[in-house]
Design a protein around this motif. Structure first.
Motif, PDB file in Angstrom:
ATOM      1  N   PRO A 345      34.630  21.748  73.041  1.00 22.38           N
ATOM      2  CA  PRO A 345      34.505  22.957  73.281  1.00 22.38           C
ATOM      3  C   PRO A 345      34.717  24.090  72.354  1.00 22.38           C
ATOM      4  O   PRO A 345      35.121  23.436  71.005  1.00 22.38           O
ATOM      5  CB  PRO A 345      35.822  22.705  74.298  1.00 22.38           C
ATOM      6  CG  PRO A 345      35.925  20.902  72.966  1.00 22.38           C
ATOM      7  CD  PRO A 345      34.686  20.907  73.058  1.00 22.38           C
ATOM      8  N   LEU A 346      35.194  25.419  72.358  1.00 17.41           N
ATOM      9  CA  LEU A 346      35.656  26.305  71.739  1.00 17.41           C
ATOM     10  C   LEU A 346      36.720  25.991  70.678  1.00 17.41           C
ATOM     11  O   LEU A 346      37.123  26.282  69.543  1.00 17.41           O
ATOM     12  CB  LEU A 346      35.049  27.743  72.156  1.00 17.41           C
ATOM     13  CG  LEU A 346      33.290  28.171  72.136  1.00 17.41           C
ATOM     14  CD1 LEU A 346      33.766  29.501  72.804  1.00 17.41           C
ATOM     15  CD2 LEU A 346      32.655  27.696  71.172  1.00 17.41           C
ATOM     16  N   ARG A 347      37.823  25.426  71.738  1.00 19.15           N
ATOM     17  CA  ARG A 347      39.079  25.068  71.011  1.00 19.15           C
ATOM     18  C   ARG A 347      39.422  23.869  70.688  1.00 19.15           C
ATOM     19  O   ARG A 347      39.089  23.140  71.566  1.00 19.15           O
ATOM     20  CB  ARG A 347      40.206  25.390  72.397  1.00 19.15           C
ATOM     21  CG  ARG A 347      41.862  25.520  72.166  1.00 19.15           C
ATOM     22  CD  ARG A 347      42.774  26.180  72.808  1.00 19.15           C
ATOM     23  NE  ARG A 347      42.189  24.968  74.556  1.00 19.15           N
ATOM     24  CZ  ARG A 347      43.507  24.402  74.980  1.00 19.15           C
ATOM     25  NH1 ARG A 347      44.226  24.370  73.809  1.00 19.15           N
ATOM     26  NH2 ARG A 347      43.326  23.555  75.874  1.00 19.15           N
ATOM     27  N   SER A 348      40.202  23.589  69.468  1.00 19.21           N
ATOM     28  CA  SER A 348      39.541  22.660  68.465  1.00 19.21           C
ATOM     29  C   SER A 348      40.712  21.949  69.740  1.00 19.21           C
ATOM     30  O   SER A 348      41.890  21.843  69.309  1.00 19.21           O
ATOM     31  CB  SER A 348      40.215  23.141  67.466  1.00 19.21           C
ATOM     32  OG  SER A 348      40.169  22.034  66.661  1.00 19.21           O
ATOM     33  N   MET A 349      39.892  20.482  70.384  1.00 21.40           N
ATOM     34  CA  MET A 349      41.661  19.544  71.011  1.00 21.40           C
ATOM     35  C   MET A 349      40.431  18.051  70.262  1.00 21.40           C
ATOM     36  O   MET A 349      39.309  18.457  70.424  1.00 21.40           O
ATOM     37  CB  MET A 349      41.823  20.011  72.671  1.00 21.40           C
ATOM     38  CG  MET A 349      42.036  21.631  72.452  1.00 21.40           C
ATOM     39  SD  MET A 349      43.460  22.060  71.698  1.00 21.40           S
ATOM     40  CE  MET A 349      44.793  21.072  72.202  1.00 21.40           C
ATOM     41  N   GLU A 350      41.394  17.545  70.255  1.00 24.61           N
ATOM     42  CA  GLU A 350      41.083  16.114  69.687  1.00 24.61           C
ATOM     43  C   GLU A 350      41.249  15.702  70.349  1.00 24.61           C
ATOM     44  O   GLU A 350      39.747  14.597  70.738  1.00 24.61           O
ATOM     45  CB  GLU A 350      42.436  15.627  68.856  1.00 24.61           C
ATOM     46  CG  GLU A 350      42.415  14.345  68.472  1.00 24.61           C
ATOM     47  CD  GLU A 350      43.418  13.413  67.721  1.00 24.61           C
ATOM     48  OE1 GLU A 350      42.773  12.509  66.850  1.00 24.61           O
ATOM     49  OE2 GLU A 350      44.385  14.191  67.092  1.00 24.61           O
ATOM     50  N   LYS A 351      41.930  15.102  71.377  1.00 25.74           N
ATOM     51  CA  LYS A 351      41.275  14.416  72.879  1.00 25.74           C
ATOM     52  C   LYS A 351      40.572  15.425  74.406  1.00 25.74           C
ATOM     53  O   LYS A 351      41.273  16.636  74.807  1.00 25.74           O
ATOM     54  CB  LYS A 351      42.354  13.328  73.481  1.00 25.74           C
ATOM     55  CG  LYS A 351      42.982  12.334  72.299  1.00 25.74           C
ATOM     56  CD  LYS A 351      41.567  11.502  72.057  1.00 25.74           C
ATOM     57  CE  LYS A 351      41.975  10.934  73.240  1.00 25.74           C
ATOM     58  NZ  LYS A 351      43.107   9.970  73.961  1.00 25.74           N
ATOM     59  N   LEU A 352      40.043  15.029  75.187  1.00 19.68           N
ATOM     60  CA  LEU A 352      39.152  14.832  76.204  1.00 19.68           C
ATOM     61  C   LEU A 352      40.680  15.634  76.840  1.00 19.68           C
ATOM     62  O   LEU A 352      40.801  16.745  77.909  1.00 19.68           O
ATOM     63  CB  LEU A 352      38.458  14.532  77.091  1.00 19.68           C
ATOM     64  CG  LEU A 352      37.500  14.817  78.199  1.00 19.68           C
ATOM     65  CD1 LEU A 352      36.866  15.746  78.172  1.00 19.68           C
ATOM     66  CD2 LEU A 352      36.704  13.347  78.372  1.00 19.68           C
ATOM     67  N   SER A 353      41.490  14.430  77.017  1.00 21.88           N
ATOM     68  CA  SER A 353      42.788  14.841  77.906  1.00 21.88           C
ATOM     69  C   SER A 353      43.439  16.392  77.453  1.00 21.88           C
ATOM     70  O   SER A 353      44.569  16.960  78.770  1.00 21.88           O
ATOM     71  CB  SER A 353      43.116  13.645  77.993  1.00 21.88           C
ATOM     72  OG  SER A 353      43.827  13.218  76.992  1.00 21.88           O
ATOM     73  N   ASP A 354      43.174  16.854  76.652  1.00 19.51           N
ATOM     74  CA  ASP A 354      43.801  17.875  75.974  1.00 19.51           C
ATOM     75  C   ASP A 354      43.225  19.106  76.521  1.00 19.51           C
ATOM     76  O   ASP A 354      43.665  20.615  76.070  1.00 19.51           O
ATOM     77  CB  ASP A 354      43.653  18.355  74.231  1.00 19.51           C
ATOM     78  CG  ASP A 354      44.573  16.917  73.873  1.00 19.51           C
ATOM     79  OD1 ASP A 354      45.980  16.415  74.208  1.00 19.51           O
ATOM     80  OD2 ASP A 354      44.273  16.386  72.682  1.00 19.51           O
ATOM     81  N   LEU A 355      42.360  19.626  77.220  1.00 19.29           N
ATOM     82  CA  LEU A 355      41.764  20.880  77.639  1.00 19.29           C
ATOM     83  C   LEU A 355      41.772  20.651  78.855  1.00 19.29           C
ATOM     84  O   LEU A 355      42.415  19.561  80.160  1.00 19.29           O
ATOM     85  CB  LEU A 355      40.520  20.069  78.078  1.00 19.29           C
ATOM     86  CG  LEU A 355      39.339  19.891  76.406  1.00 19.29           C
ATOM     87  CD1 LEU A 355      37.944  19.536  76.583  1.00 19.29           C
ATOM     88  CD2 LEU A 355      39.413  20.446  75.363  1.00 19.29           C
ATOM     89  N   ASN A 356      42.156  21.946  79.188  1.00 16.99           N
ATOM     90  CA  ASN A 356      42.475  22.769  80.666  1.00 16.99           C
ATOM     91  C   ASN A 356      41.466  22.602  81.527  1.00 16.99           C
ATOM     92  O   ASN A 356      40.100  21.911  80.744  1.00 16.99           O
ATOM     93  CB  ASN A 356      43.111  23.691  80.772  1.00 16.99           C
ATOM     94  CG  ASN A 356      41.883  24.873  80.101  1.00 16.99           C
ATOM     95  OD1 ASN A 356      40.511  25.492  80.754  1.00 16.99           O
ATOM     96  ND2 ASN A 356      42.128  26.086  79.265  1.00 16.99           N
TER      97      ASN A 356
END
Length: 449
Positions: A345-356
């Motif tokens: 993802p372009l947005r830097s998030m650590e976990k898959l569960s953090d994505l919308n």
């Protein structure tokens, strides 16, 4: 950029060799269908002589008749003589034609207001039924209209049609007041939005230009609006001022209030440049408000000089071979097997569960496309798709990413060894690849997106 700023009845000179030249026509339709067709035929023919690849005509291009019953009786089907004449004309001239609004027979009591696009072979390339109907009373401006009394509303935003000048999103007149539709067309891949119109004179001066420029700015698309002009009867008058707006919101060509046409070039590199330098699509907060369309955005332009945040690291633009509104696919600095690439993802998030939800959908649609592509390029029908979701799962870069690795029989004695290889990636003796190696692989992959 050479642009003619006013209309002429006949052009004697062309713009020369210019790609993606269009003509936007302005007419004064009456209830005489034969006369209307001859006027439009002349405009199309002269525009084609000037080098136009696509010619745009306004709403109610076939006729304007105030009496409801007479208007109903004059309507035709898409395989009737009028559309057949336009198809033959487009084929003979080798030019695309947008018939911005045609009274199409629908039922025993209703018609469709139909936008028809005819390609340069004379085939109907697309059609759209107007979905927003003009039921408005403004006594102070002498406007009393109830389009729904004759017209059946359409129920679908049509996927943009791929034409000689780019992907054209179809709309009609009153649709321009609904930015949701413009955004949905852009989400479906439109480079150009069209609003053929018979815009009432009473509101033209205050709303016409500002609405069209707004639709261009928010979608970063060209906007093309051909229009009816002048008096059609004792009680009906149209605003005119057909125009073309570029993706920055600048009016680059405009008619006055007379029949004729105006030429303008469509520069798709400008669309891509504006979207790259001001990436609105990346800044939209789809976790807070929804997309207007369920169709994913098209692949976005990539600048080799760009840099993308990847956890505490950086992905260089030359590594990226595909970018969507919410995700990127890029070549890997350490490949456990040939063809090993990453999607994140372009947005830097650590976990898959953090994505919308939208980010998850976008990410895995891109994973699906990338898997098919690398399997084809590496002549295999299998791939390992791996997410190391968190430190204890072997994640070394704190940014969700998906490994896509094309697989062949026997590439590992034990298939599970690939997971151990990924687990020990930092300690691996696999050499890092050079920037040139990653850039060359990205160039090959970009051709498939």
């Amino acid at each position: 950029m050479r642009v003619i700023k006013r209309c002429y009845s006949v052009y004697k000179n062309t713009f020369g060799d210019m790609d993606n030249l269009i003509a936007v026509c302005q007419v004064s339709s009456t209830n005489d269908k034969a006369k209307n067709f001859q006027a439009c035929k002349t405009l199309i023919t002269n525009a084609q002589k000037c080098g136009a690849k696509m010619v745009f005509l306004p709403e109610s291009v076939d006729y304007i008749e105030e009496d409801r019953q007479k208007s109903f009786d004059m309507a035709e089907s898409l395989d009737g003589p009028l559309i057949s004449d336009y198809r033959a004309l487009a084929k003979s001239l080798g030019v695309w034609v947008s018939l911005g609004g045609f009274h199409e027979k629908f039922s025993d009591t209703k018609l469709y207001n139909t936008h028809v696009v005819i390609d340069d072979r004379g085939e109907i390339a697309s059609k759209y039924h107007k979905i927003h109907l003009y039921d408005v009373e403004l006594p102070s401006r002498n406007i009393n209209a109830k389009e729904s009394s004759l017209i059946e509303a359409g129920s679908e935003i049509v996927t943009p049609v791929h034409t000689a000048i780019g992907n054209v999103g179809l709309a009609i007149c009153y649709d321009m007041r609904f930015p949701q539709m413009a955004m949905a067309l852009a989400e479906k891949g439109a480079d150009i939005l069209t609003y053929p119109s018979a815009f009432f004179f009473g509101t033209g001066a205050i709303h016409w230009e500002v609405l069209l420029r707004s639709r261009a700015i928010e979608t970063q698309c060209y906007v093309i609006a051909s229009a009816q002009t002048g008096s059609h009867s004792s009680s009906r008058k149209s605003w005119g001022h057909s125009l073309v707006v570029d993706p920055l919101g600048t009016v680059i060509a405009q008619c006055s209030d007379e029949p004729g046409f105006v030429l303008a070039p469509i520069d798709l590199t400008l669309v891509n440049s504006i979207r790259a330098t001001m990436p609105l699509v990346n800044h939209r907060r789809y976790g807070i408000y929804p997309k207007m369309s369920s169709t994913p955005w098209p692949y976005l332009p990539i600048q080799d000089s760009s840099e993308y945040k990847f956890g505490a690291s950086t992905v260089k633009g030359f590594q990226v071979f595909c970018q969507t509104p919410l995700s990127m696919a890029f070549t890997n600095i350490k490949c456990v097997l040939p063809g090993h690439v990453l999607v994140a993802p372009l947005r830097s998030m650590e976990k898959l569960s953090d994505l919308n939800e939208d980010e998850v959908k976008d990410l895995f649609l891109l994973v699906q496309k990338v898997e098919k592509t690398v399997e084809t390029l590496h002549n295999t029908k299998s791939a390992s798709i791996v997410i190391q979701d968190g430190e204890d799962a072997g994640q070394t870069i704190k940014h969700v990413h998906v490994h896509i690795i094309p697989r062949k029989q026997g590439d590992y004695l034990d298939n599970d060894d690939i997971y151990r290889e990924l687990q020990n990636e930092r300690k691996s003796t696999i050499p890092k690849r050079s920037d040139d190696e990653m850039a060359q692989e990205a160039l090959v992959l970009r051709k498939h997106f």
